[in-house]
Design a protein around this motif. Structure first.
Motif, PDB file in Angstrom:
ATOM      1  N   THR A  15       0.850  -1.181   0.000  1.00 38.13           N
ATOM      2  CA  THR A  15       0.000   0.000   0.000  1.00 38.13           C
ATOM      3  C   THR A  15       0.886   1.230   0.000  1.00 38.13           C
ATOM      4  O   THR A  15       2.094   1.143   0.227  1.00 38.13           O
ATOM      5  N   ILE A  16       0.282   2.358  -0.242  1.00 37.15           N
ATOM      6  CA  ILE A  16       1.023   3.625  -0.255  1.00 37.15           C
ATOM      7  C   ILE A  16       0.375   4.542   0.767  1.00 37.15           C
ATOM      8  O   ILE A  16      -0.846   4.671   0.794  1.00 37.15           O
ATOM      9  N   VAL A  17       1.194   5.135   1.623  1.00 36.28           N
ATOM     10  CA  VAL A  17       0.698   6.062   2.642  1.00 36.28           C
ATOM     11  C   VAL A  17       1.498   7.354   2.582  1.00 36.28           C
ATOM     12  O   VAL A  17       2.606   7.395   2.057  1.00 36.28           O
ATOM     13  N   LYS A  18       0.915   8.395   3.137  1.00 37.06           N
ATOM     14  CA  LYS A  18       1.584   9.690   3.205  1.00 37.06           C
ATOM     15  C   LYS A  18       2.705   9.610   4.245  1.00 37.06           C
ATOM     16  O   LYS A  18       2.517   9.074   5.335  1.00 37.06           O
ATOM     17  N   SER A  19       3.867  10.147   3.913  1.00 33.19           N
ATOM     18  CA  SER A  19       4.986  10.106   4.857  1.00 33.19           C
ATOM     19  C   SER A  19       4.682  10.993   6.064  1.00 33.19           C
ATOM     20  O   SER A  19       4.017  12.026   5.948  1.00 33.19           O
ATOM     21  N   GLN A  20       5.151  10.539   7.222  1.00 32.86           N
ATOM     22  CA  GLN A  20       4.962  11.271   8.471  1.00 32.86           C
ATOM     23  C   GLN A  20       6.290  11.311   9.212  1.00 32.86           C
ATOM     24  O   GLN A  20       7.131  10.429   9.048  1.00 32.86           O
ATOM     25  N   GLU A  21       6.471  12.320  10.047  1.00 31.15           N
ATOM     26  CA  GLU A  21       7.717  12.416  10.810  1.00 31.15           C
ATOM     27  C   GLU A  21       7.837  11.274  11.816  1.00 31.15           C
ATOM     28  O   GLU A  21       8.925  10.780  12.068  1.00 31.15           O
ATOM     29  N   ASP A  22       6.709  10.867  12.388  1.00 33.04           N
ATOM     30  CA  ASP A  22       6.702   9.772  13.351  1.00 33.04           C
ATOM     31  C   ASP A  22       6.555   8.452  12.578  1.00 33.04           C
ATOM     32  O   ASP A  22       5.505   8.163  12.006  1.00 33.04           O
ATOM     33  N   SER A  23       7.612   7.638  12.562  1.00 36.35           N
ATOM     34  CA  SER A  23       7.591   6.404  11.771  1.00 36.35           C
ATOM     35  C   SER A  23       6.560   5.398  12.285  1.00 36.35           C
ATOM     36  O   SER A  23       6.012   4.626  11.507  1.00 36.35           O
ATOM     37  N   THR A  24       6.279   5.425  13.581  1.00 30.61           N
ATOM     38  CA  THR A  24       5.265   4.517  14.124  1.00 30.61           C
ATOM     39  C   THR A  24       3.883   4.881  13.605  1.00 30.61           C
ATOM     40  O   THR A  24       3.111   4.007  13.196  1.00 30.61           O
ATOM     41  N   LYS A  25       3.565   6.185  13.593  1.00 31.34           N
ATOM     42  CA  LYS A  25       2.275   6.629  13.055  1.00 31.34           C
ATOM     43  C   LYS A  25       2.174   6.304  11.572  1.00 31.34           C
ATOM     44  O   LYS A  25       1.124   5.902  11.082  1.00 31.34           O
ATOM     45  N   GLU A  26       3.265   6.486  10.841  1.00 33.33           N
ATOM     46  CA  GLU A  26       3.280   6.181   9.408  1.00 33.33           C
ATOM     47  C   GLU A  26       3.012   4.699   9.184  1.00 33.33           C
ATOM     48  O   GLU A  26       2.184   4.321   8.358  1.00 33.33           O
ATOM     49  N   ARG A  27       3.687   3.850   9.945  1.00 37.32           N
ATOM     50  CA  ARG A  27       3.493   2.392   9.817  1.00 37.32           C
ATOM     51  C   ARG A  27       2.069   2.006  10.197  1.00 37.32           C
ATOM     52  O   ARG A  27       1.443   1.175   9.543  1.00 37.32           O
ATOM     53  N   ASN A  28       1.532   2.612  11.254  1.00 40.13           N
ATOM     54  CA  ASN A  28       0.156   2.318  11.656  1.00 40.13           C
ATOM     55  C   ASN A  28      -0.835   2.704  10.571  1.00 40.13           C
ATOM     56  O   ASN A  28      -1.825   2.004  10.348  1.00 40.13           O
ATOM     57  N   SER A  29      -0.579   3.813   9.880  1.00 40.98           N
ATOM     58  CA  SER A  29      -1.500   4.229   8.819  1.00 40.98           C
ATOM     59  C   SER A  29      -1.489   3.228   7.661  1.00 40.98           C
ATOM     60  O   SER A  29      -2.500   3.068   6.972  1.00 40.98           O
ATOM     61  N   ALA A  30      -0.385   2.545   7.459  1.00 41.02           N
ATOM     62  CA  ALA A  30      -0.325   1.511   6.422  1.00 41.02           C
ATOM     63  C   ALA A  30      -1.207   0.317   6.787  1.00 41.02           C
ATOM     64  O   ALA A  30      -1.710  -0.377   5.914  1.00 41.02           O
ATOM     65  N   HIS A  31      -1.396   0.102   8.076  1.00 43.70           N
ATOM     66  CA  HIS A  31      -2.196  -1.027   8.545  1.00 43.70           C
ATOM     67  C   HIS A  31      -3.679  -0.678   8.743  1.00 43.70           C
ATOM     68  O   HIS A  31      -4.505  -1.570   8.939  1.00 43.70           O
ATOM     69  N   ASP A  32      -4.023   0.601   8.700  1.00 43.97           N
ATOM     70  CA  ASP A  32      -5.385   1.043   9.030  1.00 43.97           C
ATOM     71  C   ASP A  32      -6.469   0.465   8.128  1.00 43.97           C
ATOM     72  O   ASP A  32      -7.589   0.234   8.582  1.00 43.97           O
ATOM     73  N   ALA A  33      -6.186   0.248   6.868  1.00 40.81           N
ATOM     74  CA  ALA A  33      -7.227  -0.179   5.923  1.00 40.81           C
ATOM     75  C   ALA A  33      -7.707  -1.608   6.166  1.00 40.81           C
ATOM     76  O   ALA A  33      -8.805  -1.967   5.771  1.00 40.81           O
ATOM     77  N   ILE A  34      -6.893  -2.417   6.808  1.00 45.36           N
ATOM     78  CA  ILE A  34      -7.292  -3.799   7.067  1.00 45.36           C
ATOM     79  C   ILE A  34      -7.775  -3.901   8.503  1.00 45.36           C
ATOM     80  O   ILE A  34      -7.009  -3.809   9.444  1.00 45.36           O
ATOM     81  N   SER A  35      -9.078  -4.081   8.638  1.00 47.24           N
ATOM     82  CA  SER A  35      -9.709  -4.116   9.955  1.00 47.24           C
ATOM     83  C   SER A  35      -9.833  -5.552  10.461  1.00 47.24           C
ATOM     84  O   SER A  35      -9.673  -6.520   9.712  1.00 47.24           O
ATOM     85  N   LEU A  36     -10.165  -5.671  11.722  1.00 52.45           N
ATOM     86  CA  LEU A  36     -10.419  -6.985  12.317  1.00 52.45           C
ATOM     87  C   LEU A  36     -11.584  -7.660  11.594  1.00 52.45           C
ATOM     88  O   LEU A  36     -11.563  -8.873  11.364  1.00 52.45           O
ATOM     89  N   ASP A  37     -12.603  -6.878  11.217  1.00 58.41           N
ATOM     90  CA  ASP A  37     -13.742  -7.438  10.488  1.00 58.41           C
ATOM     91  C   ASP A  37     -13.301  -8.069   9.164  1.00 58.41           C
ATOM     92  O   ASP A  37     -13.756  -9.148   8.793  1.00 58.41           O
ATOM     93  N   PHE A  38     -12.406  -7.390   8.452  1.00 59.13           N
ATOM     94  CA  PHE A  38     -11.911  -7.930   7.183  1.00 59.13           C
ATOM     95  C   PHE A  38     -11.147  -9.224   7.415  1.00 59.13           C
ATOM     96  O   PHE A  38     -11.337 -10.204   6.687  1.00 59.13           O
ATOM     97  N   LEU A  39     -10.282  -9.241   8.423  1.00 55.67           N
ATOM     98  CA  LEU A  39      -9.504 -10.450   8.707  1.00 55.67           C
ATOM     99  C   LEU A  39     -10.411 -11.605   9.109  1.00 55.67           C
ATOM    100  O   LEU A  39     -10.194 -12.751   8.708  1.00 55.67           O
ATOM    101  N   THR A  40     -11.446 -11.301   9.886  1.00 51.99           N
ATOM    102  CA  THR A  40     -12.403 -12.330  10.298  1.00 51.99           C
ATOM    103  C   THR A  40     -13.153 -12.860   9.080  1.00 51.99           C
ATOM    104  O   THR A  40     -13.346 -14.071   8.926  1.00 51.99           O
ATOM    105  N   GLU A  41     -13.555 -11.961   8.184  1.00 53.71           N
ATOM    106  CA  GLU A  41     -14.253 -12.367   6.962  1.00 53.71           C
ATOM    107  C   GLU A  41     -13.364 -13.264   6.111  1.00 53.71           C
ATOM    108  O   GLU A  41     -13.808 -14.304   5.601  1.00 53.71           O
ATOM    109  N   LEU A  42     -12.103 -12.900   5.971  1.00 49.65           N
ATOM    110  CA  LEU A  42     -11.162 -13.700   5.198  1.00 49.65           C
ATOM    111  C   LEU A  42     -11.003 -15.090   5.812  1.00 49.65           C
ATOM    112  O   LEU A  42     -11.035 -16.105   5.112  1.00 49.65           O
ATOM    113  N   LYS A  43     -10.870 -15.133   7.114  1.00 49.70           N
ATOM    114  CA  LYS A  43     -10.722 -16.403   7.825  1.00 49.70           C
ATOM    115  C   LYS A  43     -11.950 -17.291   7.616  1.00 49.70           C
ATOM    116  O   LYS A  43     -11.832 -18.488   7.363  1.00 49.70           O
ATOM    117  N   GLU A  44     -13.137 -16.714   7.681  1.00 53.07           N
ATOM    118  CA  GLU A  44     -14.371 -17.479   7.512  1.00 53.07           C
ATOM    119  C   GLU A  44     -14.530 -17.970   6.071  1.00 53.07           C
ATOM    120  O   GLU A  44     -15.040 -19.073   5.846  1.00 53.07           O
TER     121      GLU A  44
END
Length: 99
Positions: A15-44
């Motif tokens: 995925t592509i995300v906007k760069s941020q000064e805080d690398s943790t926030k930047e990395r978290n934004s890369a993970h934001d689009a995949i929710s627990l609901d999506f992972l549960t749906e995929l698993k099911e």
């Protein structure tokens, strides 16, 4: 005699995300689009095909700066996938009608 097979589904994610000064926030934004609901749906969906699944997760790591080609390709892929999403979800949806 029945045999038990064990393995993994491998899906390369990018995925592509906007760069941020805080690398943790930047990395978290890369993970934001995949929710627990999506992972549960995929698993099911995997279970519905006859496979056991105890865990579904993902971990994205910084791969470098996105080029204009990367951005165009991702945007094109997203457009194409969204056009197919209703059809795919329609096949996976079961509707029960009670009389």
């Amino acid at each position: 005699m029945l045999k038990w097979y064990n393995g993994q589904i491998t899906i390369q994610l990018s995925t592509i995300v906007k760069s941020q000064e805080d690398s943790t926030k930047e990395r978290n934004s890369a993970h934001d689009a995949i929710s627990l609901d999506f992972l549960t749906e995929l698993k099911e969906l995997v279970k519905a095909k006859g496979y056991s699944s105890n865990f579904v997760g993902f971990d994205l790591q910084l791969a470098g700066d996105a080029t204009s080609t990367d951005i165009e390709e991702l945007e094109k892929n997203v457009r194409q996938a969204k056009a197919k999403e209703d059809v795919i979800r329609g096949k996976a949806t079961v509707t029960k009608i009670y009389f």
